[in-house]
Motif scaffolding. Structure first.
Motif, PDB file in Angstrom:
ATOM      1  N   ALA A  56       0.835  -1.303  -0.085  1.00 29.97           N
ATOM      2  CA  ALA A  56       0.013  -0.090   0.093  1.00 29.97           C
ATOM      3  C   ALA A  56       0.864   1.304   0.020  1.00 29.97           C
ATOM      4  CB  ALA A  56      -0.796   0.040   1.243  1.00 29.97           C
ATOM      5  N   LEU A  57       1.931   1.242   0.721  1.00 25.85           N
ATOM      6  CA  LEU A  57       2.771   2.479   0.916  1.00 25.85           C
ATOM      7  C   LEU A  57       3.651   2.770  -0.568  1.00 25.85           C
ATOM      8  CD1 LEU A  57       4.675   2.593   4.386  1.00 25.85           C
ATOM      9  CD2 LEU A  57       2.784   4.146   3.236  1.00 25.85           C
ATOM     10  N   ARG A  58       4.124   1.387  -1.164  1.00 30.63           N
ATOM     11  CA  ARG A  58       4.679   1.680  -2.410  1.00 30.63           C
ATOM     12  C   ARG A  58       3.791   2.379  -3.574  1.00 30.63           C
ATOM     13  NH1 ARG A  58       4.399  -0.789  -7.155  1.00 30.63           N
ATOM     14  NH2 ARG A  58       2.737  -1.984  -6.798  1.00 30.63           N
ATOM     15  N   VAL A  59       2.534   1.978  -3.356  1.00 28.15           N
ATOM     16  CA  VAL A  59       1.632   2.698  -4.460  1.00 28.15           C
ATOM     17  C   VAL A  59       1.159   4.081  -3.958  1.00 28.15           C
ATOM     18  CG1 VAL A  59      -0.611   2.555  -5.680  1.00 28.15           C
ATOM     19  CG2 VAL A  59       0.640   0.238  -5.169  1.00 28.15           C
ATOM     20  N   GLU A  60       1.052   4.155  -2.624  1.00 31.10           N
ATOM     21  CA  GLU A  60       0.967   5.679  -2.137  1.00 31.10           C
ATOM     22  C   GLU A  60       1.897   6.634  -2.638  1.00 31.10           C
ATOM     23  OE1 GLU A  60       0.382   7.842   2.117  1.00 31.10           O
ATOM     24  OE2 GLU A  60      -0.113   5.726   2.149  1.00 31.10           O
ATOM     25  N   TYR A  61       2.962   6.220  -2.163  1.00 33.24           N
ATOM     26  CA  TYR A  61       4.368   7.067  -2.299  1.00 33.24           C
ATOM     27  C   TYR A  61       4.567   7.293  -3.942  1.00 33.24           C
ATOM     28  CZ  TYR A  61       5.329   6.796   2.531  1.00 33.24           C
ATOM     29  OH  TYR A  61       5.338   6.736   3.980  1.00 33.24           O
ATOM     30  N   HIS A  63       2.225   7.577  -6.337  1.00 29.21           N
ATOM     31  CA  HIS A  63       1.345   8.600  -6.815  1.00 29.21           C
ATOM     32  C   HIS A  63       1.640  10.136  -6.277  1.00 29.21           C
ATOM     33  CE1 HIS A  63      -0.845   6.059  -9.345  1.00 29.21           C
ATOM     34  NE2 HIS A  63      -0.991   5.177  -8.346  1.00 29.21           N
ATOM     35  N   ALA A  64       1.979   9.945  -4.703  1.00 26.08           N
ATOM     36  CA  ALA A  64       2.213  11.389  -3.911  1.00 26.08           C
ATOM     37  C   ALA A  64       3.431  12.061  -4.267  1.00 26.08           C
ATOM     38  CB  ALA A  64       1.888  11.003  -2.520  1.00 26.08           C
ATOM     39  N   THR A  68       8.396   5.630  -5.354  1.00 28.53           N
ATOM     40  CA  THR A  68       8.376   4.980  -3.979  1.00 28.53           C
ATOM     41  C   THR A  68       9.469   5.605  -3.233  1.00 28.53           C
ATOM     42  OG1 THR A  68       7.080   3.072  -4.674  1.00 28.53           O
ATOM     43  CG2 THR A  68       8.060   3.064  -2.493  1.00 28.53           C
ATOM     44  N   GLY A  71       9.323   9.073  -1.407  1.00 26.29           N
ATOM     45  CA  GLY A  71       8.278   9.144  -0.301  1.00 26.29           C
ATOM     46  C   GLY A  71       9.059   8.483   0.784  1.00 26.29           C
TER      47      GLY A  71
END
Length: 221
Positions: A56-61, A63-64, A68, A71
């Motif tokens: 989940a963090l891999r994808v979140e970072y 995009h943000a 990754t 992030g």
């Protein structure tokens, strides 16, 4: 119609900048999937979290922050070089040399470079596996941008400034449309190699190249 969308307009390009992953090879090759899996594993170990949380963090970072790694650096102080060495230690044995793409790139007018959000070594290694090493004057990685990543303007300005080419006479080839916005604003021609046929083309993209070798061959013809 702009000068870059006019017939034969791309023949005026003096410097071609190619992204690497899912651009110089088709997404179906599976290399990026290997990298993604290794990123998830690295996040698990670095942050001592579950695989589900790491994914989940891999994808979140991504995009943000653009990647990754960006992030992880911003939020957790993760050192970039050990991360890059680990996640790019992938199996290239299934990669075949792409003679059609090599010939198409060689036939283009002007000079050619690679600029990837991965490491410089990753870019050089994958290019070599594809049989494309001799096509490029230089390979730039995220370390050459001071670990600032595409799509941030500072990343492009650092790498393009170090290379010394004139963006008004340049073209950028990418699989990720958000990474073409700044090059377009800088006056470059933008060429998108889509990974997802359902994704709509955005206004800052001048050309779509579903088959990159065929597209480039038409320019030099």
């Amino acid at each position: 119609m702009t000068r870059w969308t006019e017939p034969h307009g791309l023949r005026a390009v003096e410097t071609w900048v190619f992204d690497l992953d899912n651009t110089l090879y088709a997404p179906g090759l599976g290399l990026w999937e290997q990298v993604s899996a290794r990123i998830t594993d690295y996040v698990m170990r670095a942050l001592s979290i579950s695989r589900e949380a790491a994914e989940a963090l891999r994808v979140e970072y991504f995009h943000a922050h653009g990647t990754t790694l960006a992030g992880l650096m911003a939020r957790h102080g993760v050192a970039p070089d050990p991360f890059l060495d680990d996640v790019h230690a992938i199996d290239l044995s299934a990669v075949a040399q792409d003679h059609a793409l090599r010939d198409a790139i060689d036939a283009l007018p002007g000079r050619k470079v690679i600029y990837t959000n991965g490491s410089r070594a990753h870019g050089a290694g994958v290019a070599a596996a594809l049989g494309l090493s001799g096509c490029f004057e230089a390979v730039y990685g995220v370390e050459d941008a001071g670990y600032v990543v595409k799509p941030q303007r500072a990343a492009f300005e650092t790498v393009f400034g170090a290379d010394g080419f004139d963006p008004l006479l340049g073209a950028m080839v990418e699989d990720c449309q958000r990474n073409l916005r700044v090059p377009s604003e800088l006056g470059m021609a933008t060429i998108w190699r889509p990974a997802d046929a359902a994704e709509a083309r955005q206004d800052h993209v001048h050309h779509v190249a579903d088959d990159l070798a065929a597209f480039l061959t038409r320019i030099a013809a």
